[in-house]
Scaffold this active site. Sequence first.
Site, mmCIF file in Angstrom:
data_model
loop_
_atom_site.group_PDB
_atom_site.id
_atom_site.type_symbol
_atom_site.label_atom_id
_atom_site.label_comp_id
_atom_site.label_asym_id
_atom_site.label_seq_id
_atom_site.Cartn_x
_atom_site.Cartn_y
_atom_site.Cartn_z
ATOM 1 N N HIS A 1 7.958 -13.211 5.334
ATOM 2 C CA HIS A 1 6.757 -13.242 6.181
ATOM 3 C C HIS A 1 5.492 -13.829 5.559
ATOM 4 C CE1 HIS A 1 6.271 -9.018 4.544
ATOM 5 N NE2 HIS A 1 5.071 -9.505 4.350
ATOM 6 N N ASP B 1 5.698 -8.471 -1.379
ATOM 7 C CA ASP B 1 5.931 -9.737 -0.685
ATOM 8 C C ASP B 1 6.904 -10.563 -1.520
ATOM 9 O OD1 ASP B 1 4.302 -9.405 1.603
ATOM 10 O OD2 ASP B 1 2.538 -9.605 0.342
ATOM 11 N N ASP C 1 4.590 -5.615 7.835
ATOM 12 C CA ASP C 1 3.563 -6.618 7.534
ATOM 13 C C ASP C 1 3.919 -8.005 8.015
ATOM 14 O OD1 ASP C 1 1.194 -7.594 6.365
ATOM 15 O OD2 ASP C 1 2.283 -8.248 4.596
ATOM 16 N N HIS D 1 4.941 -2.163 -0.931
ATOM 17 C CA HIS D 1 5.154 -3.444 -0.248
ATOM 18 C C HIS D 1 5.182 -4.557 -1.294
ATOM 19 C CE1 HIS D 1 5.150 -6.039 3.250
ATOM 20 N NE2 HIS D 1 4.262 -6.806 2.641
HETATM 21 ZN ZN LIG Z 1 3.535 -8.696 3.194
#
Ligand SMILES: [Zn+2]
Length: 1052
Positions: free
Chosen positions: A563, A259, A369, A257
Amino acid sequence: MAAIKNRRTALERVEKFLSDTYFTDCNLRGRLFGDRCPPASLSYFQTPRRIPYEEAVVQEFGPAQVGESFGPTWETCWFKVELSIPPAWAGREVHFVWESDGEGMVWRDAQPVQGLTKEGEKTSYILTRSLKESEPHSLTLYVELACNGLFGAGKGSMIAPPDPDRRVTLSKAELVVFNRDVYELLVDMEILLDMAQLLGEENQRSFQALYTANQMVNVCDVTDPSTFPAARGLAAAIFSQRNGESQHTIHAMGHCHIDSAWLWPYEETIRKCARSWVTVVQLMEHNPELTFACSQAQQFEWVRSCYPGLYARIQDFVAKGQFIPVGGTWVEMDGNLPSGESMVRQFLQGQRFFQEQFGRICSEFWLPDTFGYSAQLPQLMRGCGIQRFLTQKLSWNLVNSFPHHTFFWEGIDGSQVLTHFPPGDSYGMHGRVEEMLKTVKNNKDKGRVNHSAFLFGFGDGGGGPTQKMLDRMKRMSNTDGLPRVQISTPDQLFSVLEKESSQLCTWVGELFLELHNGTYTTQAQIKKGNRECERILHDVEVLSSLAVAQDTAFQLLLLNQFHDVLPGSCIQLVVEDALQYYTEIRRAGAQLQEEAVQALCRDLLQPEVCSTPSTLVLNTLSWERTEVISRPGPDGTEALALVTVPSMGYAVVQEPFVPPQPVAVRKQEDGSVTMENGVIAVRLDVMGRLTSLQLLDSGRESVPDGCYANQFALFDDVPLYWDAWDVMDYHLQTRKPVTTLLKPLEISLAGGLRGSVRFSLQVGKSSTLTQEIILDALCPYLRFLTQVEWKEAHKFLKVEFPVQVRSTNATYEIQFGHLQRPTHWNTSWDWARFEVWAHKWLDLSEHGFGVALLNDCKYGASVHRNILSLSLLRAPKSPDSTADIGHHEFTYAVMPHQGSFQEASVIQQAYNLNFPLHVLPASSPQCPAWSAFSVSSPAIVLETVKQAGSGVVEGRAQGLRGCACLISLNSPKAEDRPEAVVVRLYEAHGSTVSAWLQTSLPVKEAMLCDLLERPVAQGHLPVEQRGLRLSFTPFRVLSVLLVLLTPNIAPC
Ligand SMILES: [Zn+2]
């Protein structure tokens, strides 16, 4: 000799044998590494910029020492490391070990080869698995070290604002001999120890594992590797004892993951992608079974343009089916706040990218997420070629445990997608026994499905899988006592779930996350930028499609919907980037809009034809509007005019028409003011609060006796941990109405076409609020233009409208539709939704009457009992200590109405508030009003008019290091069909309806297409005299591809 039945001593004996703290002088762990040797030389150079390799290596390098620290935060150090491998290490596995608390990337021969991040358990770059005489013994590596950790540089805690003066220490840089046989033995024994501890004393496998491990310690002489095979044989014997056929199967997939921006800026993410993915590719070279599910087209695009060598290797592994693009979206966006069209574009731009780059679109939506999932998503997914969805975030629910891990999710229109939450409740597994057992135990759909996903690899800040995770799972592939573990792919998992789906349950409506509800409000400027830029790009597309000139800046908008950006849960550096991108969209949008208007209405704007000045008014919405506009008067002052403009078209106005009933504003003796316009009548007290709000037709009053609407209230806002994210239920107990008057209500516009009043309040200790309340002729709503100087800490500002309406449900607008949520707190599922989100409006109606609250850039809201609240501003301090401090401007409006909100056109009025008419000086005195499109039913909203295939052209991604990350994704479709236009409509009332779409464009051919603009089977539409006949079911989104006879539309 038989093992003594002392469970505790046996367990601890094995633990100590593996410990990296105790007895390393004589235990197995202490033998993991053999001889060591420092680098022949180590030098470095430091820069505040993120620069490319070619630029870095030609700099002047000065001496560096192991043990030194480097910084401050966000700087980059480039190390030149000269290595000379001792010839005596022939036949041995040699690693370059690098330990630092910064994020490192090894470069060799001008290519990135390995990410090195201690927090991600990556500290070794393997130079050779068995040193041969013929191999070069001397080599030069470069290490690019970012002075930030995997999770940025939070001061004191992870989510605290970054410490600007953080330094990272280089604690190790050396060559070592790596003893692979010791490593393998360690992995064996760790798993046995875990089985012994975690399977529990009621399970005989626990004891079998324990005694095996104990016996391995007996057999193993750590100084004599020739004893290792016998020990490994003991482990192999127990690992190969098979499961029964009914055992649960875990589908493990590598994942990472990343971001796109969070506790670090966008630019650092580009390097995070490279560090993480090069490590994955490196692992794939030696582990052909490894699969890796990778989302976010934007991140692929960054690596494509900044690391072409790495990208080529990734493409190879995509072709082999190991590196697997998933998700189908441009970024992993926020799941609540982007508009319907923005969500379509997330998929459209993402899927186009995957199609172009890898020859196929993604078949799974991947959003592990984000902070809740709109009930419109199932329909949008299906329209974009996706019928499968994976997330896990609802495991974060604070109040209610979501009842499923595998289920059908049904959206507001009835569309369903097969949805899976990995039952381990994580996207960052490490391949441990404990996680495997949790995955089985936690699965809420036991007996219905026997397969589940397991995403392994470090994440959030990147990192990804490690060799050790893979080696653990190899041993667990089919071992009695543990679930079956197979390295798998999203497609394999979902295919088997589809086969097993007959017993699955269905969840209808939104997937509401009972946490992070502050993210609907935090960083109000980002929210405003999002709403405003959605509007700008909508208008630019409508106008430029009609003028057949097009270009867009959609990608920057989509990027900011990531997000942790749109929700406002990011650091200040990211906020600055995001606001800068909105500025770029506004600038580009203004220019594009001007070009489009010029192309569309050139003749009307030419300044010679007529000497009488007139006004050109453009309407980008699909219904006729009659509104008060403000236009430049003869002496440079602003003059008001009431105009009527046809749907998606324009009118030239010379003589403003007079309203049947002007606005009347009157001051009363007690300082209160009444305003009325023939539609509504209001009474405002000196603090700007509504003591009465009436519909004049019926005399129906909206404000309950003794109550105040437009009442501001301030709440203490101290969550448990996630500051920018969370507003907790208990904040409601701290409500303080705002009643400190700075400037009492006074009339600013006396009436006629427009009446308005103005007042100021003190909010909290040091903030001020000024409001202008405006009533326009004929307008069914009262507007509140609000300015706030906000200087609070941990406070939450809302505005409340108590209304005389009784209903157990309130209605909230979502993407291309609306849904209802309860106004009571009967059950935990009800009260957990004490703070919810909406788009342009919310409404509370009983039979025959209701009150709607409209807004132009807010998302947080709630309706409890008969009080509608709009959430205005928060003041969290982590991860951005300056969040929301400063000046704010926003508008909301209240609209009482007869009948249902559908009958009263609340939906259209909320659009009107958000999409003001465009007003330009014109010179042509006479030109009939022109309408490009209209729709025969008020239930249908024509949301989008765009060039077919556009929206993916020349968006400028943010350049890393000056590398021109220009994205040129001109779809062949767009180039092939400049004469084709896509229009998107949706059914907004929740009804089954047929409607005619009329257009004045010369349509040659019309066909239904999906959201990816691919014609659908049997989608051909006859072009009839009345237009195109379209059929809708509730909340159905339809896209129509219109092929035009000629791209040159000359309306006037
Ligand atoms: Zn995230």
